[in-house]
Design a protein around this motif. Structure first.
Motif, PDB file in Angstrom:
ATOM      1  N   ILE A   1       0.802  -1.210   0.000  1.00  0.00           N
ATOM      2  CA  ILE A   1       0.000   0.000   0.000  1.00  0.00           C
ATOM      3  C   ILE A   1       0.840   1.267   0.000  1.00  0.00           C
ATOM      4  N   LEU A   2       2.116   1.173   0.424  1.00  0.00           N
ATOM      5  CA  LEU A   2       2.971   2.358   0.445  1.00  0.00           C
ATOM      6  C   LEU A   2       3.210   2.898  -0.957  1.00  0.00           C
TER       7      LEU A   2
ATOM      8  N   SER B   1       0.274   5.450  -4.446  1.00  0.00           N
ATOM      9  CA  SER B   1       0.158   6.630  -5.304  1.00  0.00           C
ATOM     10  C   SER B   1       0.854   6.385  -6.643  1.00  0.00           C
TER      11      SER B   1
ATOM     12  N   PHE C   1      -5.084  11.563   4.804  1.00  0.00           N
ATOM     13  CA  PHE C   1      -3.979  10.647   5.078  1.00  0.00           C
ATOM     14  C   PHE C   1      -3.086  11.224   6.170  1.00  0.00           C
ATOM     15  N   TYR C   2      -2.749  12.494   6.027  1.00  0.00           N
ATOM     16  CA  TYR C   2      -1.872  13.150   7.000  1.00  0.00           C
ATOM     17  C   TYR C   2      -2.443  13.084   8.420  1.00  0.00           C
TER      18      TYR C   2
ATOM     19  N   GLU D   1      -2.409   9.557   9.867  1.00  0.00           N
ATOM     20  CA  GLU D   1      -1.093   9.084  10.318  1.00  0.00           C
ATOM     21  C   GLU D   1      -0.745   9.729  11.665  1.00  0.00           C
ATOM     22  N   ARG D   2      -1.009  11.027  11.766  1.00  0.00           N
ATOM     23  CA  ARG D   2      -0.732  11.747  13.014  1.00  0.00           C
ATOM     24  C   ARG D   2      -1.464  11.103  14.190  1.00  0.00           C
TER      25      ARG D   2
ATOM     26  N   ILE E   1      -2.219   7.929  14.679  1.00  0.00           N
ATOM     27  CA  ILE E   1      -1.868   6.549  15.057  1.00  0.00           C
ATOM     28  C   ILE E   1      -1.218   6.567  16.447  1.00  0.00           C
TER      29      ILE E   1
ATOM     30  N   ARG F   1       0.470  11.581  -2.396  1.00  0.00           N
ATOM     31  CA  ARG F   1       1.900  11.868  -2.437  1.00  0.00           C
ATOM     32  C   ARG F   1       2.230  13.107  -1.604  1.00  0.00           C
TER      33      ARG F   1
ATOM     34  N   ASP G   1       0.499  14.400   0.921  1.00  0.00           N
ATOM     35  CA  ASP G   1       0.365  14.089   2.341  1.00  0.00           C
ATOM     36  C   ASP G   1       1.570  13.275   2.814  1.00  0.00           C
ATOM     37  N   GLY G   2       2.038  12.363   1.995  1.00  0.00           N
ATOM     38  CA  GLY G   2       3.220  11.569   2.321  1.00  0.00           C
ATOM     39  C   GLY G   2       4.405  12.473   2.642  1.00  0.00           C
TER      40      GLY G   2
ATOM     41  N   GLN H   1       4.351  15.533   3.684  1.00  0.00           N
ATOM     42  CA  GLN H   1       4.107  16.207   4.965  1.00  0.00           C
ATOM     43  C   GLN H   1       4.377  15.290   6.136  1.00  0.00           C
ATOM     44  N   ILE H   2       4.042  14.024   5.983  1.00  0.00           N
ATOM     45  CA  ILE H   2       4.226  13.073   7.073  1.00  0.00           C
ATOM     46  C   ILE H   2       5.715  12.879   7.384  1.00  0.00           C
TER      47      ILE H   2
ATOM     48  N   ALA I   1       6.836  15.883   9.194  1.00  0.00           N
ATOM     49  CA  ALA I   1       6.347  15.933  10.573  1.00  0.00           C
ATOM     50  C   ALA I   1       7.175  15.030  11.489  1.00  0.00           C
ATOM     51  N   HIS I   2       7.781  13.986  10.896  1.00  0.00           N
ATOM     52  CA  HIS I   2       8.639  13.101  11.692  1.00  0.00           C
ATOM     53  C   HIS I   2      10.092  13.572  11.673  1.00  0.00           C
TER      54      HIS I   2
ATOM     55  N   TRP J   1       6.966   3.961   8.143  1.00  0.00           N
ATOM     56  CA  TRP J   1       6.289   3.189   7.086  1.00  0.00           C
ATOM     57  C   TRP J   1       5.159   2.350   7.676  1.00  0.00           C
TER      58      TRP J   1
ATOM     59  N   ARG K   1       3.390   3.040  10.331  1.00  0.00           N
ATOM     60  CA  ARG K   1       2.288   3.952  10.646  1.00  0.00           C
ATOM     61  C   ARG K   1       1.539   4.360   9.381  1.00  0.00           C
ATOM     62  N   MET K   2       2.292   4.649   8.331  1.00  0.00           N
ATOM     63  CA  MET K   2       1.660   5.026   7.065  1.00  0.00           C
ATOM     64  C   MET K   2       0.796   3.885   6.548  1.00  0.00           C
TER      65      MET K   2
END
Lengths: 157, 157
Positions: A10-11, A14, A149-150, A153-154, A156, B25, B27-28, B30-31, B34-35, B116, B118-119
DNA sequence: TGTATTTATGTAGTCAACTACGTAGTTTTA
DNA sequence: TAAAACTACGTAGTTGACTACATAAATACA
């Protein structure tokens, strides 16, 4: 088909969406060509919109097709060069530019209507599997609307 | 969300796929940010591949991730600039360039593994609706393999 | 009324993929 | 064993979307 993209699951979603979109667009191009029609798939949203609504401003079209206005402007420029649409200033509000289909554009739409029907049938056959792609897209769009999505994830733990 | 794109239905499917791919993509991106991780979603296929396979040539990577080799080369160039990968010539076949993760690349992968996870969870929540998007994609890919959009349209009576 | 804000449009530059084409090693074959 | 064909890699230019910024007309408000 690629191994990693499948195995990483799933990663890589996109990338897979993008790839599917690309190959459908390319086939679309070929189909118009095979029917002897000089038309690009990317023109569809604008032409279809003007077919339904007759007269619209740049911003209205952009909102309707869901593109940013610069992208819309460059599409419109292309379509005007192809003489498929015409534009004039709005008398009431001189900032606005009003677009309509030209004669040529209207004729082209009439020519394309049966082709669109055929494409619909082919696409329906292609995508009407156990998990329906159109439905899945609509469902995911709804999920994203609710919480993207963002944000997910935040959240979780 | 756009009206025409929804109403015109399946004909605008490639536009909708594209849009969904883009927003995932973004949002990815941004994630990772954020980390506190300096990583682009587009690097994922290459880095994940080298994480699994250790040493590969340019063409092998391109085949594995399903991109054309020019796209792959420009990704590799970027990753080398970021010092996430290293390259050397193959002694046996001097045409080949062999790529591996650098120390920094390996460390980054270790840092990303939990992200990954978490995503994956977030994406699974997002896409696991009545019609599962990943499954739908796989099914449509299989249908296309068997008979593409172009061939199907040609075959409509 | 004149100034500030908003709205509609346009331009420039970026990005991430692509195709087309070129070069340099490697392998096959007459 | 030299020519032909193939393979690996690289570069240049295209495409179709984007963001950031600029300008001009319309509107709101002190």
């Amino acid at each position: 088909m690629s191994n990693v993209i499948n195995e990483s699951g799933i990663l890589a979603i996109s990338t897979r969406l993008q790839r599917l979109a690309d190959s459908l667009r390319k086939d679309g191009q070929q189909i118009y060509k095979a029917h002897g029609i000089d038309f690009e798939p990317k023109w569809f949203p604008v032409i279809y919109t003007l077919h339904l609504k007759d007269t619209m401003s740049v911003m209205e079209i952009a909102a309707e097709i869901g593109y940013t206005h610069p992208s819309t402007i460059s599409l419109l420029k292309e379509l005007e060069k192809q003489k498929l649409i015409r534009s004039r200033k709005d008398r009431q509000d001189e900032r606005k530019r009003l677009l309509t289909l030209s004669e040529k554009g209207q004729e082209l739409v009439q020519q394309m209507l049966p082709v669109w029907k055929r494409m619909e049938k082919a696409l329906t056959a292609l995508t009407n599997t156990t998990n329906n792609l159109m439905a899945a897209i609509a469902e995911v769009e709804a999920q994203m609307e609710e919480k993207g999505f963002y944000e997910r994830e935040r959240g979780i733990r």
